[in-house]
Design an enzyme around this catalytic site. Sequence first.
Site, PDB file in Angstrom:
ATOM      1  N   SER A  60       0.735  -1.255  -0.075  1.00 64.03           N
ATOM      2  CA  SER A  60      -0.154   0.258  -0.383  1.00 64.03           C
ATOM      3  C   SER A  60       0.762   0.947   0.460  1.00 64.03           C
ATOM      4  O   SER A  60       2.033   1.214   0.732  1.00 64.03           O
ATOM      5  CB  SER A  60      -0.656   0.177   0.892  1.00 64.03           C
ATOM      6  OG  SER A  60      -1.432   0.839   1.469  1.00 64.03           O
ATOM      7  N   LYS A  64       1.814  -4.083   6.885  1.00 68.19           N
ATOM      8  CA  LYS A  64       2.171  -3.754   5.387  1.00 68.19           C
ATOM      9  C   LYS A  64       4.076  -3.453   5.294  1.00 68.19           C
ATOM     10  O   LYS A  64       4.635  -4.293   4.089  1.00 68.19           O
ATOM     11  CB  LYS A  64       1.542  -2.879   4.586  1.00 68.19           C
ATOM     12  CG  LYS A  64       0.148  -2.830   4.199  1.00 68.19           C
ATOM     13  CD  LYS A  64       0.274  -4.277   3.363  1.00 68.19           C
ATOM     14  CE  LYS A  64      -1.972  -4.183   3.716  1.00 68.19           C
ATOM     15  NZ  LYS A  64      -1.656  -5.579   2.313  1.00 68.19           N
ATOM     16  N   TYR A  77      -2.141  -1.751  10.732  1.00 64.79           N
ATOM     17  CA  TYR A  77      -2.659  -1.874   9.530  1.00 64.79           C
ATOM     18  C   TYR A  77      -1.438  -1.574   8.774  1.00 64.79           C
ATOM     19  O   TYR A  77      -0.995  -2.344   8.209  1.00 64.79           O
ATOM     20  CB  TYR A  77      -3.850  -1.591   9.338  1.00 64.79           C
ATOM     21  CG  TYR A  77      -3.936  -1.491   7.294  1.00 64.79           C
ATOM     22  CD1 TYR A  77      -3.733  -2.800   6.652  1.00 64.79           C
ATOM     23  CD2 TYR A  77      -3.590  -0.276   7.241  1.00 64.79           C
ATOM     24  CE1 TYR A  77      -3.898  -2.715   5.365  1.00 64.79           C
ATOM     25  CE2 TYR A  77      -3.888  -0.360   5.331  1.00 64.79           C
ATOM     26  CZ  TYR A  77      -4.123  -1.074   4.928  1.00 64.79           C
ATOM     27  OH  TYR A  77      -3.477  -1.574   3.354  1.00 64.79           O
TER      28      TYR A  77
END
Length: 341
Positions: free
Chosen positions: A125, A154, A150
């Site tokens: 992302s 990544k 979150y």
Amino acid sequence: MKILVTGGTGYIGSHTVVELQKQGHKVVIVDNLSNSHRDVLHQIEKISGVKPDFEELDLVDIAKTGDFFNRNRDISGIIHFAAFKAVGESVADPLMYYRNNLFSLVNILQNMKDKGIKNLVFSSSCTVYGQPDKLPVAEDAPVQMAMSPYGNTKQISEEVIQDTAKVTDINAVMLRYFNPIGAHESALIGELPLGVPNNLVPFITQTAIGIRKQLSVFGEDYNTPDGTAIRDYIHVVDLAKAHVIAIDRMIEENQKKKVEIFNLGTGNGFSVLEVIKSFEKVSGEKLNYKIVERRPGDVEQVFADTRFANDELGWKAQKSLDEMMLSAWNWEKELMLKTKN
Ligand code: UD1
């Protein structure tokens, strides 16, 4: 070529399965159905004419994952989508995010190493860039401290893949998505947010169709032309196509490095108000919205330098903002019809 798509019944996963099938790949999906429905398999079949193989599996489960790979010895590449992705939820329950998103990746890599599967496409992302100093942001921009567990999963995942690729035969392409929106033109697959959506576009379409009362626009005092935050919205089918190119690139051994990173965006930044205007134009609906405070953790603006992906992958996002918003609206209307029937 048989490709394993983890999270293949999810939003980006399902669109990618369709594009893989279009290019003649055989697909096996694994998904634990924690945020998607089995019915998506039928919808995929309606579009492509081929029902993908499917196995309900939680990739955190070491024994079951090992068993799956033992039974599927003919996998040439893996596209790994299966992960939790809600920022707020990750702040409330970080361990759930670290366990799910990291343990599953480790299990996949272990099985790739053990079974000699070489090719991995990883779903990353643009969140890894935070608020970049330079816009548009290129792949060599520094990774900034994550704003949420979150986002951290990544970043850590990217590092786990880099470290593993160094000492194994595993190659990877890590795709850093900007803001994926829209749905398949057939309106047979799309995003299915559980509960109240966090993301802008499903919130807009749900408001317009009457599920939500009003959209809150988070902040109009950003240093941007209209004061609202700017993002690089990309159509999910454009995004899906890049995954097929990425996995083919690895299978055909055209990679220039063991681990390659590409930005997947359009290169164009649009403000929240521009997105709303586009929606109103293509749908003919007036959107009920109000301006509220900024949302904590949001960056002011981010959009991609897409030159590397364009040149190296020979890929370019095609769909305009209006096309993206129209497809999102058609999907929302389709969902409404389904719930009424
Ligand atoms: C968010 C995540 C990002 C994640 C992505 C996954 C944060 C800080 N970032 O991206 O890490 O990869 O989702 O899909 O949560 N907006 C409104 N009203 C709303 C919803 C959004 O004004 O009800 C605005 C936001 O402030 C932002 C833009 O719309 O400026 C896009 O928001 P969103 O769709 O949530 O995506 P990101 O925050 O960019």
